[in-house]
Design a protein around this motif. Structure first.
Motif, mmCIF file in Angstrom:
data_model
loop_
_atom_site.group_PDB
_atom_site.id
_atom_site.type_symbol
_atom_site.label_atom_id
_atom_site.label_comp_id
_atom_site.label_asym_id
_atom_site.label_seq_id
_atom_site.Cartn_x
_atom_site.Cartn_y
_atom_site.Cartn_z
ATOM 1 N N ASN A 175 -28.678 11.425 -18.181
ATOM 2 C CA ASN A 175 -29.717 10.466 -18.484
ATOM 3 C C ASN A 175 -29.115 9.381 -19.374
ATOM 4 O O ASN A 175 -28.164 9.642 -20.103
ATOM 5 N N LEU A 176 -29.636 8.196 -19.297
ATOM 6 C CA LEU A 176 -29.168 7.178 -20.226
ATOM 7 C C LEU A 176 -30.218 6.096 -20.345
ATOM 8 O O LEU A 176 -31.195 6.063 -19.584
ATOM 9 N N GLN A 177 -30.002 5.218 -21.314
ATOM 10 C CA GLN A 177 -30.923 4.109 -21.446
ATOM 11 C C GLN A 177 -30.146 2.866 -21.838
ATOM 12 O O GLN A 177 -29.318 2.915 -22.747
ATOM 13 N N ILE A 178 -30.433 1.786 -21.144
ATOM 14 C CA ILE A 178 -29.792 0.515 -21.481
ATOM 15 C C ILE A 178 -30.563 -0.094 -22.642
ATOM 16 O O ILE A 178 -31.786 -0.221 -22.582
ATOM 17 N N GLN A 179 -29.819 -0.434 -23.665
ATOM 18 C CA GLN A 179 -30.517 -1.041 -24.814
ATOM 19 C C GLN A 179 -31.093 -2.381 -24.393
ATOM 20 O O GLN A 179 -30.401 -3.234 -23.855
ATOM 21 N N GLY A 180 -32.318 -2.548 -24.681
ATOM 22 C CA GLY A 180 -32.952 -3.818 -24.334
ATOM 23 C C GLY A 180 -33.670 -3.742 -23.000
ATOM 24 O O GLY A 180 -34.362 -4.676 -22.615
ATOM 25 N N GLN A 181 -33.531 -2.647 -22.288
ATOM 26 C CA GLN A 181 -34.271 -2.519 -21.031
ATOM 27 C C GLN A 181 -35.317 -1.426 -21.168
ATOM 28 O O GLN A 181 -35.106 -0.435 -21.853
ATOM 29 N N GLU A 182 -36.403 -1.642 -20.476
ATOM 30 C CA GLU A 182 -37.449 -0.632 -20.458
ATOM 31 C C GLU A 182 -36.952 0.595 -19.703
ATOM 32 O O GLU A 182 -36.172 0.487 -18.778
ATOM 33 N N ILE A 183 -37.472 1.730 -20.085
ATOM 34 C CA ILE A 183 -37.143 2.927 -19.297
ATOM 35 C C ILE A 183 -38.026 2.895 -18.060
ATOM 36 O O ILE A 183 -39.214 3.155 -18.123
ATOM 37 N N ALA A 184 -37.435 2.549 -16.965
ATOM 38 C CA ALA A 184 -38.243 2.409 -15.748
ATOM 39 C C ALA A 184 -38.659 3.765 -15.193
ATOM 40 O O ALA A 184 -39.776 3.954 -14.754
ATOM 41 N N GLU A 185 -37.763 4.697 -15.209
ATOM 42 C CA GLU A 185 -38.091 6.013 -14.628
ATOM 43 C C GLU A 185 -37.964 7.082 -15.695
ATOM 44 O O GLU A 185 -36.868 7.529 -16.011
ATOM 45 N N PRO A 186 -39.092 7.509 -16.259
ATOM 46 C CA PRO A 186 -38.997 8.561 -17.278
ATOM 47 C C PRO A 186 -38.442 9.829 -16.633
ATOM 48 O O PRO A 186 -38.667 10.079 -15.465
ATOM 49 N N GLY A 187 -37.774 10.580 -17.436
ATOM 50 C CA GLY A 187 -37.193 11.792 -16.873
ATOM 51 C C GLY A 187 -35.703 11.608 -16.681
ATOM 52 O O GLY A 187 -35.082 10.710 -17.243
ATOM 53 N N HIS A 188 -35.166 12.403 -15.881
ATOM 54 C CA HIS A 188 -33.732 12.461 -15.779
ATOM 55 C C HIS A 188 -33.230 11.518 -14.681
ATOM 56 O O HIS A 188 -33.619 11.633 -13.545
ATOM 57 N N LEU A 189 -32.343 10.582 -15.095
ATOM 58 C CA LEU A 189 -31.865 9.619 -14.105
ATOM 59 C C LEU A 189 -30.731 10.179 -13.261
ATOM 60 O O LEU A 189 -30.595 9.876 -12.106
ATOM 61 N N GLY A 190 -29.890 10.918 -13.889
ATOM 62 C CA GLY A 190 -28.775 11.496 -13.151
ATOM 63 C C GLY A 190 -27.720 10.503 -12.738
ATOM 64 O O GLY A 190 -27.249 10.535 -11.600
ATOM 65 N N ILE A 191 -27.329 9.615 -13.644
ATOM 66 C CA ILE A 191 -26.245 8.688 -13.331
ATOM 67 C C ILE A 191 -24.926 9.416 -13.568
ATOM 68 O O ILE A 191 -24.757 10.120 -14.560
ATOM 69 N N ALA A 192 -23.987 9.216 -12.678
ATOM 70 C CA ALA A 192 -22.731 9.955 -12.771
ATOM 71 C C ALA A 192 -21.898 9.502 -13.952
ATOM 72 O O ALA A 192 -21.719 8.313 -14.192
ATOM 73 N N LEU A 193 -21.375 10.481 -14.666
ATOM 74 C CA LEU A 193 -20.555 10.221 -15.839
ATOM 75 C C LEU A 193 -19.149 10.701 -15.561
ATOM 76 O O LEU A 193 -18.942 11.780 -15.039
ATOM 77 N N GLN A 194 -18.172 9.878 -15.915
ATOM 78 C CA GLN A 194 -16.788 10.284 -15.756
ATOM 79 C C GLN A 194 -16.090 10.218 -17.097
ATOM 80 O O GLN A 194 -16.231 9.245 -17.831
ATOM 81 N N THR A 203 -21.567 4.080 -2.243
ATOM 82 C CA THR A 203 -21.134 4.243 -3.632
ATOM 83 C C THR A 203 -22.373 4.284 -4.506
ATOM 84 O O THR A 203 -23.437 3.800 -4.131
ATOM 85 N N GLU A 204 -22.212 4.862 -5.681
ATOM 86 C CA GLU A 204 -23.363 4.971 -6.564
ATOM 87 C C GLU A 204 -22.972 4.478 -7.958
ATOM 88 O O GLU A 204 -21.783 4.370 -8.281
ATOM 89 N N PRO A 205 -23.959 4.236 -8.786
ATOM 90 C CA PRO A 205 -23.647 3.802 -10.154
ATOM 91 C C PRO A 205 -22.873 4.887 -10.892
ATOM 92 O O PRO A 205 -23.168 6.070 -10.756
ATOM 93 N N GLN A 206 -21.923 4.444 -11.681
ATOM 94 C CA GLN A 206 -21.084 5.394 -12.387
ATOM 95 C C GLN A 206 -20.595 4.739 -13.668
ATOM 96 O O GLN A 206 -20.359 3.540 -13.695
ATOM 97 N N PHE A 207 -20.419 5.544 -14.721
ATOM 98 C CA PHE A 207 -19.839 4.965 -15.940
ATOM 99 C C PHE A 207 -18.748 5.880 -16.459
ATOM 100 O O PHE A 207 -18.753 7.091 -16.236
#
Lengths: 111, 887
Positions: free
Chosen positions: B592-611, B697-701
């Motif tokens: 899960n993560l949150q961009i500072q300055g952005q609203e949490i659009a989808e509450p709950g677990h986003l599941g963005i891939a972390l490397q 491809t999917e979002p990844q950080f």
């Protein structure tokens, strides 16, 4: 015994003759051969080598049925009689023979 | 033939002999009587009779011949006759048997694969009662998993099962040490009652107890029979035997039978507490361990009933825990067997269909051969019919010949299948589930025999029926070339039977070729996908750090940093990096993560891939930097301001105007599972196909690994020379950092990417093989028909030439004939392909099943092939010498 070898033609028509001869009453092999000889006035003589194989084949096809019996002299003999299928076959073969004979006759007249 | 049957035959024969003897004897006696009546003496009469009678034995023989002792006698005679007749034409027999072997062998091979993988029930008692439970939502993020909480809840609430258990959804690596070198083994984490549910009993020792499955309970393990033999010498006593797994000592309590394959192939160790995946931090284990459930249905409970109950339980759970929506998706129930194989079944059935086509084409070829042969035997057959052999007998005789050919073809085909089989199973790039269960066993043999007989009937019946057609009239009409009238005789549709066979062959081959071409195009498309990195020259291996010795982040980070530092000093190494997972491997972690300055659009677990990466990652893998900068050694120091790099998909996801609009570089992200403040985005890199070349491809950080080092990581090393040559040097460095550390999965990046499309490769290769064979057979078919036609029409051609036709006219005539057949077949084939290729849509990547270019290309190919096949007979026809022909 001066009989001519009637060859291929007779062989194909032997079953027809046997069937016809058996129409009045059942008979054994020897008698069948003698009757053919007799009725044809000695023109057609059946070789024993052709007769029995033909009889057995016809029995296999179901055109005749066999039964052991006694001759006049009380000898054991295998009698053959015509079956219903056999009668049908007789009609069929007779028809074919007439057709071929007619065709041959026509050609002979023509040519 | 059994002795019993022989004896009965002999008895019956003797009886028949006796009867015949009696009959003939009577005849002789009556002859004698006749002669005596004519005046001969007894002796003379006897002699004459005997002479007249001729060879009595011959009569007996003939009589036997005609008298068939039923089926068996006939069969043997037919077989002998067939063998003799085939021996007289060895070329024909060889061609027919070979063609059939190809068709039957291919089918046997495919069928054995399907039988082993799809049809055979799993090797457990009552395998139909075994079911599989997973979350229904196939979303990319948390696909198919089941949690410990739901397991507990279901165990209390569900009534349909005699036993319910779970297993960790992926195998774990454990470093097994103790006596001897440390090695990495595959371990599975399962519920204590797993063996009971499956109905399997250990061959030694016992299975787990319930108390051994609780958190903090005793450390016990069960091992495989193979491991038992290999590391413990198959010692019949388990007392005191322990296994040191990842530096913890486990008591070995039981040994499972050889070949036991649950839940994954090649598992050597089973431990309890399925949720305690060493890949996850303890806090996350209870909620988020990826588990699959499995159970045995109670006797009398149907799958449908269990499903209804499950629906009710799903509802109840959803109402009780509304905020766990993502993890509490509805469960679905399927048969365990289907679950293991569902992704390959389409491919396998398609391949079986394809090889079935090949068999049909082969049959058409052999049928043509038989018909050609029949016309040269027509005289012999006609005579047999006229002499009294019934049509049925002759047909039976011919069919027996066909059967002999088919069975011979089947036997040769079986050998061929074994060979093809050996080739398939040795192809390392492929991975079929249950591959170990593929054998050529009784069922497969039975299939081959049945197929051979069916094949024999199929290709034999038409030629046999045609061969017995001539009547007395026909036979009398013999003219020179035997049976010239029957070949090419146009039936009701104005096409000869031969022509129809060729058209059918061409059509079937077309379908296969189009299918193969589409699959090849699809593979080419996959190959053309830019994976996002430079795969060549990259050596990889997996390093599973035992969680017990590397229990803190610091220890893990230190290990990886030291390892990278050392490896980069090895001569020939251009760069090294350690990362949580490599493209297309397992190990994805979503957070899960949150961009500072952005609203949490989808509450709950986003599941963005972390490397988690070491600083050189992008450089070593060749992933392009699009903006900003890469991570440096300073970023990778404990306590440094946390930096993060995102990929372009991530940028597009959260800054929809990217690459325009706001620059993500400089923005901050808050990631709850990391124990730091907001991370600053310092760079943007290109996308990599992490989940496979055929998926988006999917979002990844990417974070510096000190923040969240993996304990099961991948090492990637870019080498100057061929990667595999540096293996020992690299391993030495690993051992230099930690003597007890083993490595696993040593492969090059190219191998990893190839393996990810291994199944498509296999399917394409096989389909291509079948299509090529079909094309060859069809070509032979066209050639054969035309060659025969020309040979039969020699006279006619001679007449034409004599009347002034040019050689070129004849040439075009014959080739025109071939072309006409081919065109008809191509047209039919296109129609068939249109309808059938939809079946493989699921296997195609960026290729339409009705791709016009492919269709057109194959049609053209076929026409050229047909012209080539027609050329030789056409030339021969054109060079017919009119004088010779007319004689």
């Amino acid at each position: 015994m001066g009989h001519r070898k009637s060859g291929e033609l007779l062989q194909g028509t032997l079953p027809l003759l046997i069937l016809r001869v058996l129409v009045p009453e059942p008979n054994h092999g020897f008698a069948i051969a003698r009757r053919i000889q007799q009725i044809s006035k000695d023109v057609l003589r059946v070789e024993e080598g052709s007769l029995y194989p033909a009889l057995h084949k016809m029995e296999l096809e179901g055109w005749i049925a066999s039964e052991w019996g006694l001759t006049e002299n009380h000898r054991k003999a295998k009698y053959y009689k015509l079956t219903r299928t056999g009668r049908k076959q007789l009609k069929h073969e007779t028809g074919r023979w007439d057709a071929i004979a007619g065709a041959i006759a026509a050609i002979l007249q023509e040519a | 033939m059994t002795r019993g049957r022989l004896r009965i035959r002999a008895l019956v024969r003797r009886h028949h002999d006796q009867e015949l003897q009696d009959e003939l004897q009577l005849h002789m006696k009556l002859l004698e009587d006749e002669y005596r009546a004519q005046g001969m003496t007894e002796a003379e009469a006897q002699a004459a009779a005997r002479r007249q009678f001729g060879n009595a034995t011959q009569i007996k023989e003939q009589s036997h011949d005609l008298f068939a002792f039923g089926f068996l006698d006939d069969l043997f005679r037919d077989l002998r006759f067939a063998a003799r007749s085939l021996r007289k034409s060895p070329a024909f027999a060889a061609a027919a048997v070979l063609t059939l072997a190809i068709g039957i062998g291919g089918n046997t091979a495919m069928f054995s694969v399907i039988h082993g993988v799809l049809l055979r029930p799993l090797d457990y008692p009552d395998p139909d009662r075994l079911v599989f439970l997973a979350r229904e939502n196939p979303d990319e993020v948390t696909s198919g998993r089941f949690s410990l909480e739901r397991l507990d809840e279901m165990r209390t609430a569900a009534r349909s099962y005699t036993g319910l258990g779970a297993f960790l959804a992926h195998p774990e690596d454990v470093t097994f040490s103790g006596n001897g070198d440390p090695e990495v083994l595959t371990a599975a984490r399962v519920s204590a009652n797993f063996a009971d549910i499956l109905g399997v009993r250990p061959v030694l020792g016992r299975s787990f107890l319930a108390e051994e499955d609780t958190s903090g309970g005793p450390a016990v393990a069960m091992i495989s029979a193979e491991l038992w033999k290999r590391r413990f010498g198959a010692d019949p006593s388990l007392a005191g035997k322990t296994a040191i797994l990842n530096s913890t000592s486990y008591a070995i309590i039981g040994v499972l039978p050889a070949g036991f394959q649950f839940p994954f192939p090649a598992v050597d160790v089973w431990v309890t507490r399925p949720a305690e995946s060493s890949n996850l931090e303890p806090t996350f284990r209870r909620c988020c361990s990826p588990l699959f459930g499995f159970a045995r249905l109670k006797p009398g409970v149907t799958l449908q009933q269990a499903r209804s109950e499950l629906n009710v339980l799903n509802e109840r759970y959803a109402t009780a825990y509304p905020n766990k929506r993502v993890y509490a998706g509805p469960l679905r129930l399927t048969q365990l067997k289907d679950q293991l194989t569902e992704n390959v079944s389409t491919m396998l059935w398609m391949l079986l269909g394809a090889v079935g086509f090949v068999l049909l084409i082969a049959c058409a070829n052999v049928a043509s051969l038989l018909m050609a042969r029949a016309t040269s035997r027509s005289r012999e057959l006609a005579m047999r019919t006229a002499l009294g052999a019934s049509r049925g007998r002759v047909i039976r005789q011919l069919l027996t010949e066909s059967m002999v050919l088919a069975v011979a073809g089947g036997m040769l085909g079986l050998l061929l299948a074994r060979f093809l089989f050996g080739v398939i199973t040795s192809m390392t790039a492929f991975d079929l589930p249950r591959a170990e269960e593929i054998h050529i066993d009784g069922v497969v043999l039975g299939f081959t025999v049945a197929l051979s007989i069916a094949t024999g009937a199929m290709f034999g019946i038409v030629p046999a029926l045609r061969a017995v057609r001539p009547s007395v009239v026909d036979m009398l009409r013999q003219s020179g070339a035997a049976g010239a009238g029957t070949f090419g005789k146009r039936g009701k549709l104005g096409v000869s039977t031969w022509g129809m066979l060729v058209v059918a062959q061409v059509a079937l081959s077309m379908v296969l070729l189009v299918g193969a071409a589409l699959m090849m195009k699809s593979l080419a498309q996959v190959a053309s996908v830019d994976p996002g990195l430079q795969a060549a020259g990259l050596l990889t291996m997996r390093i599973p750090l035992p969680a017990t010795r590397y229990d803190t982040f610091e220890k893990r980070a230190a290990f990886f940093d030291e390892l990278v530092r050392r490896i980069e000093t090895v001569p020939g190494v251009r760069g090294a990096t350690v990362v949580r997972k490599l493209p297309t491997t397992l190990g994805r972690l979503g957070t899960n993560l949150q961009i500072q300055g952005q609203e949490i659009a989808e509450p709950g677990h986003l599941g963005i891939a972390l490397q988690s990466i070491t600083p050189g990652y992008f450089r070593v893998l060749g992933i392009p930097l699009k903006r900003g900068r890469e991570l440096t050694a300073r970023d990778n120091t404990s306590g440094a301001p946390p930096a993060v790099i995102i990929n372009e998909s991530f940028a597009r996801r959260f800054w929809s105007a990217y690459p325009g609009g706001e620059d993500p570089v400089g923005k901050r992200i808050k990631v709850p599972i990391l124990d730091v403040g907001p991370l600053e985005i310092v760079g943007v890199v290109g996308d990599v196909h992490e989940r496979g070349l055929t998926r988006n491809t999917e979002p990844q950080f990417y974070i510096p690994q000190w923040l969240y080092p993996p304990n099961n990581a991948y090492l990637a090393v870019r080498t100057e020379q061929e990667p595999l040559r540096s293996v020992s040097a690299i391993r030495a460095e690993v051992r230099a950092v930690d003597r007890a550390q083993a490595v696993a999965d040593i492969r090059t990046m190219d191998m990893i990417l190839a393996a990810s499309v291994g199944q498509q490769h296999l399917a394409t290769w096989l389909l291509g093989l079948f299509a090529g064979t079909a094309l060859l057979l069809a070509m032979v078919g066209i050639y054969g028909v035309l060659a025969y036609s020309v040979a039969q029409r020699t006279q006619e051609i001679g007449i034409r030439r004599a009347l002034g036709a040019q050689a070129s006219d004849i040439l075009t005539n014959v080739m025109g004939h071939g072309l006409a057949l081919a065109l008809a077949g191509v047209a039919l084939g296109i129609g068939g392909a249109f309808a059938l290729t939809r079946i493989v849509t699921g296997l195609l990547f960026r290729t339409s099943p009705t791709d016009p270019a492919t269709f057109a290309g194959i049609a053209l190919l076929f026409i050229m092939v047909a012209l080539a096949a027609s050329y030789v007979p056409a030339r021969r026809a054109a060079t017919v010498d009119p004088m010779r022909a007319l004689r």
